[in-house]
Motif scaffolding. Structure first.
Motif, PDB file in Angstrom:
ATOM      1  N   ASP A   1     -11.425  -3.379 -16.743  1.00  0.00           N
ATOM      2  CA  ASP A   1     -12.653  -2.717 -17.006  1.00  0.00           C
ATOM      3  C   ASP A   1     -13.825  -3.193 -16.298  1.00  0.00           C
ATOM      4  OD1 ASP A   1     -12.869  -5.538 -17.988  1.00  0.00           O
ATOM      5  OD2 ASP A   1     -13.738  -4.695 -20.148  1.00  0.00           O
ATOM      6  N   LYS A   2     -13.623  -3.816 -15.067  1.00  0.00           N
ATOM      7  CA  LYS A   2     -14.770  -4.371 -14.409  1.00  0.00           C
ATOM      8  C   LYS A   2     -14.467  -4.065 -12.656  1.00  0.00           C
ATOM      9  CE  LYS A   2     -15.878  -8.209 -17.215  1.00  0.00           C
ATOM     10  NZ  LYS A   2     -16.518  -7.469 -18.174  1.00  0.00           N
ATOM     11  N   GLN A   3     -15.876  -3.891 -11.957  1.00  0.00           N
ATOM     12  CA  GLN A   3     -15.893  -3.351 -10.628  1.00  0.00           C
ATOM     13  C   GLN A   3     -16.258  -4.656  -9.884  1.00  0.00           C
ATOM     14  OE1 GLN A   3     -18.875  -0.427 -10.586  1.00  0.00           O
ATOM     15  NE2 GLN A   3     -17.422   1.176 -11.273  1.00  0.00           N
ATOM     16  N   PHE A   4     -15.374  -4.825  -9.024  1.00  0.00           N
ATOM     17  CA  PHE A   4     -15.466  -5.930  -7.532  1.00  0.00           C
ATOM     18  C   PHE A   4     -15.761  -5.260  -6.410  1.00  0.00           C
ATOM     19  CE2 PHE A   4     -13.167  -7.647 -11.067  1.00  0.00           C
ATOM     20  CZ  PHE A   4     -13.450  -8.843 -11.506  1.00  0.00           C
ATOM     21  N   VAL A   5     -16.535  -6.114  -5.489  1.00  0.00           N
ATOM     22  CA  VAL A   5     -16.870  -5.467  -4.450  1.00  0.00           C
ATOM     23  C   VAL A   5     -16.306  -6.705  -3.523  1.00  0.00           C
ATOM     24  CG1 VAL A   5     -18.790  -4.164  -4.876  1.00  0.00           C
ATOM     25  CG2 VAL A   5     -19.089  -6.723  -4.373  1.00  0.00           C
ATOM     26  N   PRO A   6     -15.814  -6.322  -2.101  1.00  0.00           N
ATOM     27  CA  PRO A   6     -15.281  -7.144  -1.117  1.00  0.00           C
ATOM     28  C   PRO A   6     -16.321  -8.430  -0.881  1.00  0.00           C
ATOM     29  CG  PRO A   6     -15.266  -4.810  -0.460  1.00  0.00           C
ATOM     30  CD  PRO A   6     -16.163  -5.119  -1.530  1.00  0.00           C
ATOM     31  N   PHE A   7     -15.547  -9.697  -0.844  1.00  0.00           N
ATOM     32  CA  PHE A   7     -16.175 -10.785  -0.726  1.00  0.00           C
ATOM     33  C   PHE A   7     -15.749 -11.434   0.623  1.00  0.00           C
ATOM     34  CE2 PHE A   7     -17.036 -15.389  -2.308  1.00  0.00           C
ATOM     35  CZ  PHE A   7     -18.454 -15.143  -2.001  1.00  0.00           C
ATOM     36  N   ILE A   8     -14.433 -12.277   0.861  1.00  0.00           N
ATOM     37  CA  ILE A   8     -13.958 -12.642   1.787  1.00  0.00           C
ATOM     38  C   ILE A   8     -12.651 -11.860   2.285  1.00  0.00           C
ATOM     39  CG2 ILE A   8     -12.727 -14.804   2.838  1.00  0.00           C
ATOM     40  CD1 ILE A   8     -14.218 -16.332   0.550  1.00  0.00           C
ATOM     41  N   ASP A   9     -12.523 -11.376   3.195  1.00  0.00           N
ATOM     42  CA  ASP A   9     -11.639 -10.431   3.761  1.00  0.00           C
ATOM     43  C   ASP A   9     -10.021 -11.182   4.081  1.00  0.00           C
ATOM     44  OD1 ASP A   9     -11.303 -10.933   6.840  1.00  0.00           O
ATOM     45  OD2 ASP A   9     -13.467 -10.557   6.662  1.00  0.00           O
ATOM     46  N   LYS A  10      -9.241 -10.635   4.117  1.00  0.00           N
ATOM     47  CA  LYS A  10      -7.766 -11.171   4.540  1.00  0.00           C
ATOM     48  C   LYS A  10      -7.862 -11.954   5.726  1.00  0.00           C
ATOM     49  CE  LYS A  10      -2.947 -10.033   5.400  1.00  0.00           C
ATOM     50  NZ  LYS A  10      -1.999  -8.665   5.466  1.00  0.00           N
ATOM     51  N   GLN A  11      -8.058 -11.421   6.912  1.00  0.00           N
ATOM     52  CA  GLN A  11      -8.319 -12.071   8.446  1.00  0.00           C
ATOM     53  C   GLN A  11      -8.912 -13.348   8.000  1.00  0.00           C
ATOM     54  OE1 GLN A  11      -9.254 -10.161  11.829  1.00  0.00           O
ATOM     55  NE2 GLN A  11      -9.387 -11.931  12.941  1.00  0.00           N
ATOM     56  N   THR A  12     -10.135 -13.510   7.596  1.00  0.00           N
ATOM     57  CA  THR A  12     -11.157 -14.508   7.479  1.00  0.00           C
ATOM     58  C   THR A  12     -10.261 -15.860   6.548  1.00  0.00           C
ATOM     59  OG1 THR A  12     -13.082 -13.166   7.661  1.00  0.00           O
ATOM     60  CG2 THR A  12     -13.311 -15.625   6.493  1.00  0.00           C
ATOM     61  N   LEU A  13      -9.762 -15.107   5.628  1.00  0.00           N
ATOM     62  CA  LEU A  13      -8.928 -16.072   4.689  1.00  0.00           C
ATOM     63  C   LEU A  13      -7.725 -16.906   5.234  1.00  0.00           C
ATOM     64  CD1 LEU A  13      -8.534 -14.044   1.298  1.00  0.00           C
ATOM     65  CD2 LEU A  13      -9.526 -16.465   1.463  1.00  0.00           C
ATOM     66  N   GLU A  14      -7.091 -15.963   5.985  1.00  0.00           N
ATOM     67  CA  GLU A  14      -5.710 -16.686   6.752  1.00  0.00           C
ATOM     68  C   GLU A  14      -6.292 -17.561   7.745  1.00  0.00           C
ATOM     69  OE1 GLU A  14      -3.592 -13.090   7.573  1.00  0.00           O
ATOM     70  OE2 GLU A  14      -2.678 -12.865   5.670  1.00  0.00           O
ATOM     71  N   GLU A  15      -7.483 -17.180   8.508  1.00  0.00           N
ATOM     72  CA  GLU A  15      -7.983 -18.004   9.379  1.00  0.00           C
ATOM     73  C   GLU A  15      -8.322 -19.483   8.936  1.00  0.00           C
ATOM     74  OE1 GLU A  15     -10.645 -15.757  11.687  1.00  0.00           O
ATOM     75  OE2 GLU A  15      -9.336 -14.467  12.562  1.00  0.00           O
ATOM     76  N   ARG A  16      -9.153 -19.617   7.906  1.00  0.00           N
ATOM     77  CA  ARG A  16      -9.616 -20.579   7.355  1.00  0.00           C
ATOM     78  C   ARG A  16      -8.496 -21.474   6.738  1.00  0.00           C
ATOM     79  NH1 ARG A  16     -11.863 -25.201   7.528  1.00  0.00           N
ATOM     80  NH2 ARG A  16     -12.387 -26.081   5.679  1.00  0.00           N
ATOM     81  N   ILE A  17      -7.505 -20.820   6.083  1.00  0.00           N
ATOM     82  CA  ILE A  17      -6.538 -21.620   5.363  1.00  0.00           C
ATOM     83  C   ILE A  17      -5.518 -22.218   6.490  1.00  0.00           C
ATOM     84  CG2 ILE A  17      -4.221 -21.346   4.146  1.00  0.00           C
ATOM     85  CD1 ILE A  17      -5.830 -19.153   2.477  1.00  0.00           C
ATOM     86  N   ALA A  18      -5.526 -21.642   7.630  1.00  0.00           N
ATOM     87  CA  ALA A  18      -4.948 -22.149   8.766  1.00  0.00           C
ATOM     88  C   ALA A  18      -5.472 -23.503   9.216  1.00  0.00           C
ATOM     89  CB  ALA A  18      -4.737 -21.230  10.086  1.00  0.00           C
ATOM     90  N   GLU A  19      -6.756 -23.191   9.324  1.00  0.00           N
ATOM     91  CA  GLU A  19      -7.578 -24.505   9.818  1.00  0.00           C
ATOM     92  C   GLU A  19      -7.363 -25.744   8.648  1.00  0.00           C
ATOM     93  OE1 GLU A  19     -11.695 -23.453   9.846  1.00  0.00           O
ATOM     94  OE2 GLU A  19     -11.521 -22.093  11.190  1.00  0.00           O
ATOM     95  N   VAL A  20      -7.300 -25.364   7.342  1.00  0.00           N
ATOM     96  CA  VAL A  20      -6.954 -26.326   6.626  1.00  0.00           C
ATOM     97  C   VAL A  20      -5.522 -26.886   6.388  1.00  0.00           C
ATOM     98  CG1 VAL A  20      -6.946 -26.759   3.911  1.00  0.00           C
ATOM     99  CG2 VAL A  20      -8.750 -25.334   4.772  1.00  0.00           C
ATOM    100  N   GLY A  21      -4.623 -26.180   6.875  1.00  0.00           N
ATOM    101  CA  GLY A  21      -3.343 -26.536   7.308  1.00  0.00           C
ATOM    102  C   GLY A  21      -3.428 -27.610   7.914  1.00  0.00           C
ATOM    103  N   ARG A  22      -3.911 -27.252   9.211  1.00  0.00           N
ATOM    104  CA  ARG A  22      -4.236 -28.301  10.670  1.00  0.00           C
ATOM    105  C   ARG A  22      -4.574 -29.440  10.244  1.00  0.00           C
ATOM    106  NH1 ARG A  22      -4.931 -23.308  13.235  1.00  0.00           N
ATOM    107  NH2 ARG A  22      -7.163 -23.221  13.214  1.00  0.00           N
ATOM    108  N   LYS A  23      -5.626 -29.584   9.498  1.00  0.00           N
ATOM    109  CA  LYS A  23      -6.277 -30.743   9.086  1.00  0.00           C
ATOM    110  C   LYS A  23      -5.487 -31.797   8.102  1.00  0.00           C
ATOM    111  CE  LYS A  23      -9.690 -33.745   8.347  1.00  0.00           C
ATOM    112  NZ  LYS A  23      -9.587 -34.809   9.079  1.00  0.00           N
ATOM    113  N   ILE A  24      -4.887 -30.878   7.073  1.00  0.00           N
ATOM    114  CA  ILE A  24      -3.815 -31.881   6.277  1.00  0.00           C
ATOM    115  C   ILE A  24      -2.689 -32.363   7.250  1.00  0.00           C
ATOM    116  CG2 ILE A  24      -2.041 -31.447   4.351  1.00  0.00           C
ATOM    117  CD1 ILE A  24      -3.975 -29.264   3.236  1.00  0.00           C
TER     118      ILE A  24
END
Length: 176
Positions: free
Chosen positions: A6-29
């Motif tokens: 029953d709620k409306q949501f708007v885009p916040f973080i797109d898929k490509q930005t998510l995947e790029e940042r998660i890859a950076e976190v993976g490299r740091k770990i």
């Protein structure tokens, strides 16, 4: 615009930005644990997509296991940790990384950290896709953060609103 229940949501973080940042976190770990074999303890249900993307970006030897906890009711954190499915393997002497979708109040994570720390791991850190520092109600260190966000309600990429919206391939924020 995305409607979840029953709620409306708007885009916040797109898929490509998510995947790029998660890859950076993976490299740091991977750098931080290059001479160790970390055990990733993934908090279900929300962290499953984050964990899958993160692990793809951690080329060092590692292990993964899952716990299931709950602390949300609709759009509000209850702060009450309800362990539903616990750890079966020993974490004593292990290097543990808790993988979480979002840390907001910190109450659930602090309780989970305490429950795991009594099992005497060599180290224990938190990796969270999203972190809301303004929502913290207790001191907490999140070593690996995908994105710091303001204190708003988000869905997608594993995050849900009343168990729906997890399957969205990006993160959406509740419309004003």
């Amino acid at each position: 615009m995305q409607v979840v229940k029953d709620k409306q949501f708007v885009p916040f973080i797109d898929k490509q930005t998510l995947e790029e940042r998660i890859a950076e976190v993976g490299r740091k770990i991977s750098e931080d644990y290059r001479d160790k074999t970390p055990l990733f303890v993934v908090v279900l249900n929300g962290a499953f997509l984050f964990a899958a993307e993160l692990i793809k970006n951690v080329p060092i030897p590692c292990e993964i296991t899952f716990v299931r906890v709950s602390s949300y009711s609709k759009t509000e954190s209850t702060g009450q940790l309800k362990e539903i499915l616990g750890l079966k393997e020993s974490i004593e002497g292990r290097h543990v990384i808790i993988v979480e979708d979002i840390v907001d109040t910190g109450l659930t994570m602090n309780k989970l950290l305490f429950q795991l720390s009594v099992q005497k791991p060599d180290s224990i850190q938190v990796a969270s896709m999203l972190f809301k520092p303004a929502a913290l109600k207790t001191p907490l260190t999140v070593k690996y953060v995908g994105f710091e966000i303001e204190n708003r309600f988000v869905v997608g990429y594993g995050l849900d609103y009343d168990e729906q919206g997890r399957n969205l391939d990006a993160i959406y924020v509740l419309a004003d």
